[in-house]
Design an enzyme around this catalytic site. Structure first.
Site, short mmCIF file in Angstrom:
data_model
loop_
_atom_site.label_atom_id
_atom_site.label_comp_id
_atom_site.label_asym_id
_atom_site.label_seq_id
_atom_site.Cartn_x
_atom_site.Cartn_y
_atom_site.Cartn_z
N ASN A 9 0.86 -1.06 -0.14
CA ASN A 9 0.00 -0.09 0.05
C ASN A 9 0.62 1.27 -0.06
O ASN A 9 1.35 1.35 1.05
CB ASN A 9 -0.84 0.06 1.34
CG ASN A 9 -1.65 1.02 1.33
OD1 ASN A 9 -1.78 2.19 0.38
ND2 ASN A 9 -2.35 1.35 2.73
N TRP A 10 1.00 1.84 -1.13
CA TRP A 10 2.06 3.14 -1.28
C TRP A 10 1.61 4.34 -0.71
O TRP A 10 2.42 5.18 -0.58
CB TRP A 10 2.32 3.27 -2.78
CG TRP A 10 3.23 2.27 -3.22
CD1 TRP A 10 3.85 1.17 -2.62
CD2 TRP A 10 3.92 2.39 -4.84
NE1 TRP A 10 4.73 0.55 -3.85
CE2 TRP A 10 4.90 1.34 -4.71
CE3 TRP A 10 3.54 2.81 -5.72
CZ2 TRP A 10 5.27 0.91 -6.02
CZ3 TRP A 10 4.26 2.63 -6.92
CH2 TRP A 10 5.03 1.80 -7.07
N LYS A 11 0.12 4.31 -0.30
CA LYS A 11 -0.18 5.54 0.33
C LYS A 11 -0.10 6.77 -0.78
O LYS A 11 0.05 6.55 -1.75
CB LYS A 11 0.09 5.65 1.86
CG LYS A 11 -0.02 4.48 2.45
CD LYS A 11 0.10 4.51 4.08
CE LYS A 11 -0.15 3.47 4.59
NZ LYS A 11 -0.11 3.43 6.00
N HIS A 94 -9.60 1.30 4.38
CA HIS A 94 -8.24 1.49 4.88
C HIS A 94 -8.72 2.44 6.28
O HIS A 94 -9.43 3.44 6.10
CB HIS A 94 -7.33 1.98 4.20
CG HIS A 94 -5.99 2.03 4.84
ND1 HIS A 94 -5.39 3.05 5.84
CD2 HIS A 94 -5.10 1.01 4.83
CE1 HIS A 94 -4.19 2.63 6.28
NE2 HIS A 94 -4.00 1.67 5.60
N GLU A 96 -7.09 4.62 7.44
CA GLU A 96 -6.62 6.27 7.28
C GLU A 96 -7.81 6.87 6.58
O GLU A 96 -7.96 8.28 6.80
CB GLU A 96 -5.31 6.20 6.54
CG GLU A 96 -4.15 6.07 7.29
CD GLU A 96 -2.84 5.49 6.71
OE1 GLU A 96 -2.80 5.87 5.63
OE2 GLU A 96 -2.14 5.09 7.49
N GLU A 166 -5.77 -4.83 10.28
CA GLU A 166 -4.66 -3.83 10.71
C GLU A 166 -4.97 -3.12 11.75
O GLU A 166 -5.90 -2.07 11.87
CB GLU A 166 -4.71 -2.78 9.41
CG GLU A 166 -4.26 -3.41 8.20
CD GLU A 166 -3.64 -2.33 7.26
OE1 GLU A 166 -2.66 -2.81 6.75
OE2 GLU A 166 -4.34 -1.21 7.20
N GLY A 172 2.32 2.26 10.90
CA GLY A 172 3.37 3.26 10.47
C GLY A 172 3.91 3.76 11.77
O GLY A 172 4.50 4.59 11.83
N SER A 212 3.14 -2.34 10.29
CA SER A 212 4.69 -2.21 10.53
C SER A 212 5.10 -3.68 9.90
O SER A 212 6.06 -4.28 10.71
CB SER A 212 5.09 -1.85 11.79
OG SER A 212 4.55 -0.66 12.14
N GLY A 233 2.68 -1.02 4.23
CA GLY A 233 2.92 0.42 3.82
C GLY A 233 4.17 0.68 3.50
O GLY A 233 4.69 0.35 2.35
N GLY A 234 4.83 1.15 4.58
CA GLY A 234 6.35 1.76 4.44
C GLY A 234 7.13 0.98 3.70
O GLY A 234 7.86 1.25 2.73
P1 PGA Z 1 2.86 0.06 7.41
O1 PGA Z 1 1.29 0.57 6.90
O2 PGA Z 1 3.22 -1.00 6.93
O3 PGA Z 1 3.48 1.52 7.06
O4 PGA Z 1 2.39 0.25 9.03
C1 PGA Z 1 0.33 -0.65 6.62
C2 PGA Z 1 -1.09 -0.07 6.24
O5 PGA Z 1 -1.60 0.98 6.51
O6 PGA Z 1 -1.71 -0.63 5.26
#
Ligand code: PGA
Length: 251
Positions: A9-11, A94, A96, A166, A172, A212, A233-234
């Site tokens: 997930n590149w956000k 998600h 967010e 999640e 993050g 994470s 994500g990251g």
């Molecule tokens: P993260 O994000 O791996 O950077 O914690 C995961 C996500 O939000 O899907």
């Protein structure tokens, strides 16, 4: 046997040039789609550019879409707009988007119905906040999200769904849920789907852990009974890390 699925997930990261650099670095090295589904969920602006160049083992996903076919919805993108550029997956709900863009379970439910009707493969995100976990409400919160988000979906749809567990406090933050904790909640999700649908549907459902996830913890997470993949994500922004994690998911 459920096929593992790793989704990046590149956000809101990567311009066109950066996306191109990434895809050229990983394309030929991604393991066979027969062994693992490898997906990159990218910003709208690079979806077409990635889908045009995706190798036979990589798939492209969006991070959101609107539930309506079209209309006066400034700034939104429809399912047909995604499928017409060969996008196959879409992240729905998600945390967010739930927290920062006021996405409700009702809207998420409509988006899931639209995604299945349009042959997109949705990745539904559910998860609890830290205060909810600490007060013992994790199962109530997630059970409620599942009931509302899945309402009216057929057994066939849910058997083909991917659910990402999640925990919001692990996204993050560098704080990962322990593998046991993640497995326990993923097991709860499977059990809830079994009670809402059937054991057969729940056994087919693929459940990812997200929060994470990185090369250092992917193997331990993937070794858990109820964890069929990861939403990352990251660490998915770095080609070598993404490749390491998709390879680690191969059983
Ligand atoms: P993260 O994000 O791996 O950077 O914690 C995961 C996500 O939000 O899907």
């Amino acid at each position: 046997m459920r096929k593992p699925i790793i989704a990046g997930n590149w956000k809101m990261f990567k311009t066109r040039d950066e996306a191109l650099q990434f895809i050229y670095a990983v394309n030929e090295k991604v393991p066979s789609i027969k062994e693992v589904d490898s997906v990159i969920c990218a910003p709208f602006t690079v979806l077409r550019c990635l889908a045009k160049r995706q190798g036979e083992n990589l798939r492209i996903g969006a991070q959101n879409m609107h539930y309506a076919d079209n209309g006066a919805f400034t700034g939104e993108v429809s399912a047909d707009m995604l499928t017409c550029v060969n996008v196959e997956y879409v992240i729905i709900g998600h945390s967010e988007r739930r927290a920062m863009f006021n996405e409700t379970d009702e809207a998420i439910n409509k988006k899931l119905h639209t995604a299945f009707a349009k042959d997109l493969k949705p990745i539904l995100c559910v998860g609890e906040e830290l205060s909810q976990r600490e007060s013992g409400k994790t199962e109530t919160v997630i059970g409620n999200q599942l009931k509302l988000d899945l309402a009216g979906l057929s057994s066939e749809d849910v058997a083909n769904l991917v659910i990402a567990y999640e925990p919001i406090w692990a996204i993050g933050t560098g704080k990962t849920a322990t593998a046991e904790m993640a497995n326990e909640t993923c097991g709860f999700i499977r059990q809830t789907v079994a009670s809402l649908y059937s054991k057969e549907v729940a056994d087919k459902l693929r459940i990812q852990y997200g929060g994470s996830v990185k090369p250092a913890n992917i193997k331990e997470l993937m070794a858990q009974e109820h964890i069929d993949g990861a939403l990352i994500g990251g660490a998915s922004l770095i080609p070598d890390d993404f490749l390491f994690m998709v390879k680690a998911a191969v059983k």
